[in-house]
Design a protein around this motif. Structure first.
Motif, mmCIF file in Angstrom:
data_model
loop_
_atom_site.group_PDB
_atom_site.id
_atom_site.type_symbol
_atom_site.label_atom_id
_atom_site.label_comp_id
_atom_site.label_asym_id
_atom_site.label_seq_id
_atom_site.Cartn_x
_atom_site.Cartn_y
_atom_site.Cartn_z
ATOM 1 N N ASN A 101 0.872 -1.170 0.000
ATOM 2 C CA ASN A 101 0.000 0.000 0.000
ATOM 3 C C ASN A 101 0.906 1.215 0.000
ATOM 4 O OD1 ASN A 101 -2.434 -1.579 0.395
ATOM 5 N ND2 ASN A 101 -1.738 -1.871 2.491
ATOM 6 N N ALA A 124 -3.013 8.517 -9.517
ATOM 7 C CA ALA A 124 -4.161 8.280 -8.640
ATOM 8 C C ALA A 124 -4.398 6.787 -8.426
ATOM 9 C CB ALA A 124 -5.407 8.936 -9.220
ATOM 10 N N ARG A 125 -4.106 5.988 -9.448
ATOM 11 C CA ARG A 125 -4.298 4.540 -9.351
ATOM 12 C C ARG A 125 -3.234 3.880 -8.467
ATOM 13 N NH1 ARG A 125 -2.113 0.356 -11.748
ATOM 14 N NH2 ARG A 125 -0.930 1.554 -13.274
ATOM 15 N N GLU A 128 -2.349 6.113 -2.632
ATOM 16 C CA GLU A 128 -3.341 6.866 -1.876
ATOM 17 C C GLU A 128 -2.650 8.146 -1.406
ATOM 18 O OE1 GLU A 128 -5.882 6.588 2.270
ATOM 19 O OE2 GLU A 128 -5.396 4.713 1.219
ATOM 20 N N ILE A 142 -9.954 16.178 -1.620
ATOM 21 C CA ILE A 142 -9.134 15.479 -2.607
ATOM 22 C C ILE A 142 -9.958 15.287 -3.875
ATOM 23 C CG2 ILE A 142 -7.868 13.359 -3.113
ATOM 24 C CD1 ILE A 142 -7.399 13.124 -0.062
ATOM 25 N N ALA A 144 -11.300 13.956 -7.518
ATOM 26 C CA ALA A 144 -11.342 12.692 -8.259
ATOM 27 C C ALA A 144 -10.365 12.814 -9.425
ATOM 28 C CB ALA A 144 -12.752 12.433 -8.765
ATOM 29 N N PRO A 145 -9.740 11.744 -9.835
ATOM 30 C CA PRO A 145 -9.883 10.350 -9.412
ATOM 31 C C PRO A 145 -8.990 9.974 -8.232
ATOM 32 C CG PRO A 145 -8.328 10.424 -11.214
ATOM 33 C CD PRO A 145 -8.773 11.854 -10.960
ATOM 34 N N PHE A 146 -8.373 10.951 -7.574
ATOM 35 C CA PHE A 146 -7.485 10.654 -6.454
ATOM 36 C C PHE A 146 -8.290 10.171 -5.266
ATOM 37 C CE2 PHE A 146 -5.132 13.428 -9.188
ATOM 38 C CZ PHE A 146 -3.856 12.909 -9.146
ATOM 39 N N ARG A 147 -7.655 9.346 -4.464
ATOM 40 C CA ARG A 147 -8.271 8.848 -3.235
ATOM 41 C C ARG A 147 -7.313 9.144 -2.103
ATOM 42 N NH1 ARG A 147 -5.522 3.780 -2.850
ATOM 43 N NH2 ARG A 147 -4.426 3.533 -4.823
ATOM 44 N N GLY A 148 -7.860 9.332 -0.924
ATOM 45 C CA GLY A 148 -6.977 9.604 0.184
ATOM 46 C C GLY A 148 -7.700 10.050 1.429
ATOM 47 N N ARG A 149 -6.916 10.646 2.300
ATOM 48 C CA ARG A 149 -7.402 11.095 3.614
ATOM 49 C C ARG A 149 -6.471 12.184 4.115
ATOM 50 N NH1 ARG A 149 -5.708 5.575 6.738
ATOM 51 N NH2 ARG A 149 -5.742 4.644 4.695
#
Length: 192
Positions: A101, A124-125, A128, A142, A144-149
């Motif tokens: 990860n 983005a793929r 994270e 954040i 799209a298409p990014f993902r996170g926290r």
């Protein structure tokens, strides 16, 4: 069980206590097995600002993180030279740590620019994104298409540019930087 790898890119010009607090918060909150500081050669978003030579910034990072067995300094962007593009670095980590990860730490001030980063879709793929909040600023959304926290712990209101200005003015740098980093800045006449 897959590894959790943190990638903390930036100019680190100079590294300061805020960077170290972010690294520690990321380690704890993301349960990182390893964290890599990746000093950039040259930011494509700051083409007119020449950073301090990479060898000096790497040396300061080594001094600042001495004794932290869970983190490493990765010189790949400095060694590549030219503009540093995150996709090249993240691809390298995806190949070196297949199945891990990957968490890429990014300052809140850069989040809105993520769609403009080179090969944003693949970036983005592959990773994270973990947003480093700035004290007193609204939480970054954040795109799209990014993902996170967002990191929750240890936001610290100091910047490398403030430390460079203090060095130039001859003001004390500690405790904003580790004492070994402050000493290296003074001994090498950096930021004057």
């Amino acid at each position: 069980m897959s590894l959790n790898i943190g990638i903390f890119g930036g100019s680190f010009d100079p590294v300061h206590v805020g960077h170290l607090l972010v690294a520690q918060a990321a380690r704890e909150e993301l349960r990182l097995d390893r964290l890599f500081f990746v000093p950039a050669s040259q930011s494509p978003f700051k083409p007119d600002r020449a950073p301090t030579p990479g060898a000096e910034r790497v040396r300061m990072l080594r001094l600042a993180s001495a004794g932290w067995a869970w983190c490493e300094i990765d010189e790949q962007e400095v060694q590549r030279g030219g503009f540093s593009y995150t996709i090249e670095t993240v691809r390298d980590y995806a190949a070196r740590f297949a199945g891990a990860n990957l968490f890429y730490l990014v300052g809140a001030d850069h989040v809105s620019l993520l769609p403009k980063w080179r090969e944003a879709g693949e970036l983005a793929r592959l990773a994270e994104f973990v947003v480093i909040p700035r004290p007193g600023q609204a939480e970054a959304v954040i795109p799209a298409p990014f993902r996170g926290r967002s990191l929750r712990g240890f936001p610290f209101g100091v910047s490398s540019s403030e430390i460079r200005a203090r060095a130039k003015a001859g003001l004390p740098l500690e405790p904003l930087v580790p004492s070994a980093v402050g000493e290296a800045i003074r001994n090498n006449g950096l930021y004057l």
